[in-house]
Design a protein around this motif. Structure first.
Motif, short mmCIF file in Angstrom:
data_model
loop_
_atom_site.label_atom_id
_atom_site.label_comp_id
_atom_site.label_asym_id
_atom_site.label_seq_id
_atom_site.Cartn_x
_atom_site.Cartn_y
_atom_site.Cartn_z
N ARG A 80 0.81 -1.22 0.00
CA ARG A 80 0.00 0.00 0.00
C ARG A 80 0.85 1.27 0.00
NH1 ARG A 80 -5.34 1.21 2.34
NH2 ARG A 80 -5.35 -0.81 3.39
N VAL A 81 1.94 1.29 0.80
CA VAL A 81 2.61 2.56 1.07
C VAL A 81 4.13 2.39 1.10
CG1 VAL A 81 2.38 2.24 3.57
CG2 VAL A 81 2.69 4.55 2.65
N ALA A 82 4.83 3.36 0.53
CA ALA A 82 6.29 3.44 0.58
C ALA A 82 6.66 4.60 1.49
CB ALA A 82 6.85 3.69 -0.82
N ILE A 83 7.62 4.39 2.39
CA ILE A 83 8.01 5.44 3.33
C ILE A 83 9.40 5.96 3.03
CG2 ILE A 83 6.45 4.64 5.12
CD1 ILE A 83 8.84 3.36 6.53
N ASN A 84 9.63 7.22 3.40
CA ASN A 84 10.85 7.92 3.02
C ASN A 84 11.98 7.66 4.03
OD1 ASN A 84 12.64 9.64 1.77
ND2 ASN A 84 11.64 11.53 2.43
N VAL A 85 12.40 6.41 4.13
CA VAL A 85 13.52 6.09 5.00
C VAL A 85 14.18 4.79 4.56
CG1 VAL A 85 12.13 4.79 6.70
CG2 VAL A 85 14.27 5.87 7.42
N ASP A 86 15.50 4.80 4.61
CA ASP A 86 16.30 3.58 4.48
C ASP A 86 16.82 3.22 5.86
OD1 ASP A 86 16.06 3.43 1.68
OD2 ASP A 86 17.84 4.67 1.37
N ASP A 87 16.59 1.98 6.28
CA ASP A 87 17.07 1.51 7.58
C ASP A 87 17.41 0.03 7.40
OD1 ASP A 87 17.76 1.26 10.21
OD2 ASP A 87 15.76 1.62 11.02
N ALA A 88 18.63 -0.23 6.95
CA ALA A 88 19.01 -1.56 6.49
C ALA A 88 19.51 -2.44 7.63
CB ALA A 88 20.09 -1.45 5.40
N ARG A 89 18.81 -3.53 7.88
CA ARG A 89 19.23 -4.50 8.89
C ARG A 89 20.47 -5.24 8.45
NH1 ARG A 89 18.53 -9.75 9.47
NH2 ARG A 89 17.09 -9.86 7.69
N ILE A 90 20.59 -5.46 7.12
CA ILE A 90 21.77 -6.12 6.54
C ILE A 90 22.29 -5.23 5.41
CG2 ILE A 90 21.02 -8.45 7.13
CD1 ILE A 90 20.09 -8.78 4.21
N PRO A 91 23.58 -5.34 5.06
CA PRO A 91 24.10 -4.56 3.93
C PRO A 91 23.46 -4.99 2.62
CG PRO A 91 25.89 -5.40 5.30
CD PRO A 91 24.65 -6.11 5.75
N ASP A 92 23.41 -4.07 1.67
CA ASP A 92 22.98 -4.44 0.33
C ASP A 92 24.12 -5.16 -0.38
OD1 ASP A 92 24.77 -2.53 -0.67
OD2 ASP A 92 23.21 -1.10 -1.25
N ASN A 93 23.91 -5.50 -1.64
CA ASN A 93 24.91 -6.30 -2.35
C ASN A 93 26.20 -5.55 -2.66
OD1 ASN A 93 23.22 -8.47 -2.24
ND2 ASN A 93 22.78 -8.57 -4.43
#
Length: 213
Positions: A80-93
């Motif tokens: 439904r909704v996208a929020i304006n925050v990145d909060d990464a539990r694990i690193p990206d590739n």
């Protein structure tokens, strides 16, 4: 034109069903006479949006359906909704791990999907698919792409619509993780139905599909 996107594998997985299902969905629509393409996005915060922007600029789609893996979920999740925050539990590739970082510092707190998620939910359910409306796309690369897509489409002058869909593990992945799974072909069929519903529905259905928590 319908643009599907899926992701490359991440988190130690050998495959990502979102990309496999996106490919199959686009191929199935082309076989039935519709104009559709699929794009694999990197599971990285920075490069994923760059690739998406390039594809939207090149193909000028009327619909953009981004797809990601939500391991542990049992249903096709209409976000439904996208929020304006990145909060990464694990690193990206690429090894990036943003924490409490705005996707666009001067952007709105959230965007809603412009796909008819309630009508799609009803159509999927009637057709026998396990589906749900989801109230969170997480705070990892999936939400990053979802927010970036909606931010991009908010300034579009051609009326393009879009949104994000999460799919479960494949059965093989599910067996390893002890979690629910779904065949890729079933995911692809569901994505095709979502696309067709979105093409023919301009005003969404009013249907209770919320959550208590």
């Amino acid at each position: 034109m319908i643009l599907f996107t899926g992701f490359e594998p991440f988190g130690g997985e050998a495959l990502n069903p979102s990309w496999l299902a996106a490919q199959q969905a686009a191929a199935g629509l082309r076989a039935s006479g519709s104009d559709a393409v699929a794009l694999e996005l990197p599971c990285t915060f920075r490069e994923s949006l760059a690739g998406l922007r390039d594809a939207v600029s090149e193909h000028r789609p009327e619909l953009v359906i981004c797809v990601g893996q939500a391991g542990g979920r049992a249903r096709i999740s209409l976000e439904r909704v996208a929020i304006n925050v990145d909060d990464a539990r694990i690193p990206d590739n690429a090894g990036n791990q943003p924490v409490d970082t705005p996707i666009r510092p001067d952007g709105p707190a959230a965007y809603f999907s412009t796909l008819p998620i309630k009508q799609a939910l009803q159509d999927l359910t009637v057709a026998g698919f396990a589906a749900e409306v989801s109230q969170t796309a997480g705070t990892y690369v999936c939400n990053h792409v979802f927010y970036g897509l909606m931010d991009l489409l908010s300034t579009s002058d051609d009326g393009a619509r879009g949104g994000f869909i999460h799919v479960p593990y494949t059965p093989d992945q599910a067996a390893v993780h002890g979690a629910p799974g779904m065949p890729v072909a079933e995911m692809a069929d569901a994505l095709r139905l979502i696309a067709l519903t979105s093409q023919t529905t301009t005003s969404d259905l009013r249907l209770a599909a919320g959550a208590e928590h």
